[in-house]
Design an enzyme around this catalytic site. Sequence first.
Site, PDB file in Angstrom:
ATOM      1  CB  SER A   1      -0.957  -0.050   1.192  1.00 23.64           C
ATOM      2  OG  SER A   1      -1.960   0.925   1.078  1.00 23.64           O
TER       3      SER A   1
ATOM      4  CG  ASP B   1      -6.399  -2.297  -4.161  1.00 20.87           C
ATOM      5  OD1 ASP B   1      -7.016  -1.521  -3.394  1.00 20.87           O
ATOM      6  OD2 ASP B   1      -5.185  -2.517  -4.071  1.00 20.87           O
TER       7      ASP B   1
ATOM      8  CG  HIS C   1      -5.410  -2.513  -0.426  1.00 18.84           C
ATOM      9  ND1 HIS C   1      -4.685  -1.948  -1.455  1.00 18.84           N
ATOM     10  CD2 HIS C   1      -4.962  -1.905   0.707  1.00 18.84           C
ATOM     11  CE1 HIS C   1      -3.843  -1.049  -0.979  1.00 18.84           C
ATOM     12  NE2 HIS C   1      -3.985  -1.005   0.329  1.00 18.84           N
TER      13      HIS C   1
END
Length: 327
Positions: free
Chosen positions: A139, A271, A300
């Site tokens: 991320s 995502d 995610h």
Amino acid sequence: MDSKIKEEIPVHEEFVLCGGIETQVLKCGPWTDLFNDQGATRPKVLIFIITGNPGFTTFYLPFAKALYSLINGRFPVWIISHAGHSVTHKDKKIHAALDDSDTQEIKDIYGLRGQIEHKLAFLRTHVPKKIKLVLIGHSVGCYICLQMLKYAPELPVIRCMMLFPTIERMSQSPNGRIATPLLCWFRYALYALSYLLLKPLPEKIKYLLTRVVFKVKNIPNEYLCMNLLNPFCLANAAYLGSQEMVQIVERDNETIRKHLSKLTFYYGTIDRWCPKEYYEDIKKDFPEGDIRLCEKTMPHAFVVSHIHSQEMAEMAAAWLKDDLSKI
């Protein structure tokens, strides 16, 4: 993987002073001090995991342990928390680096640029320069990895894995459209609410509440993280998130182009932080790059699932096979 094997993997928790801030580091493997171990057993590579936001290291531990096992325990796998996202246990000692003097003046250390400097400071003070690095970002950790390569191109990085990379247009993503007003406009209200509700609670109540939340979300207790209900940590996570929405806008194509040969990107199909169109755009701009699209509908937040952590570790180990075989 056999659960007994996972349990036997040595994991060492350490709190270190980095940039003047207490920082949690989880270390998989028998190596805890890479400077003092000067013998033939000292590893030649460190696999260094930089988390998403919030930077709670315990969520990444099953992934790290699985990866460590899949590379046959040849190299250490370390996970670092973000500055301000962890607090020291009462019975834990904070270890100072041999020389932390050059990291005392990190400006806005809880912000996005400060977190980048925080990770670079850790590598300077806790990892010998001769040890090669594998960076694994998740991320916003991917954005941090890219910026580390930009600001410290001398780092001996042999591979940089970008898992579900939020490296562009964060506020325009489906989740970003929801998070931006909350983090940028109502952040102080969130601060006040968290302090009013959580600060007075006894630790036992926080522990029980955390257990309830984890049960509802079907997250195993192995991930139990008390920082989840710590107002200080939550405030810093929200502050970092607000800067992500404002500052992570354009993809850093210059840095990507410069380091493309050592970058592996992994995008999700479901995502809502970096949708499929972001994969299509970067694939079009860098057709020769190692840019992959998930075939497993992995979320995610893969780290909150044992199954997804294992699957992600298996893929990462496969991608690293050629690089590590040359060491």
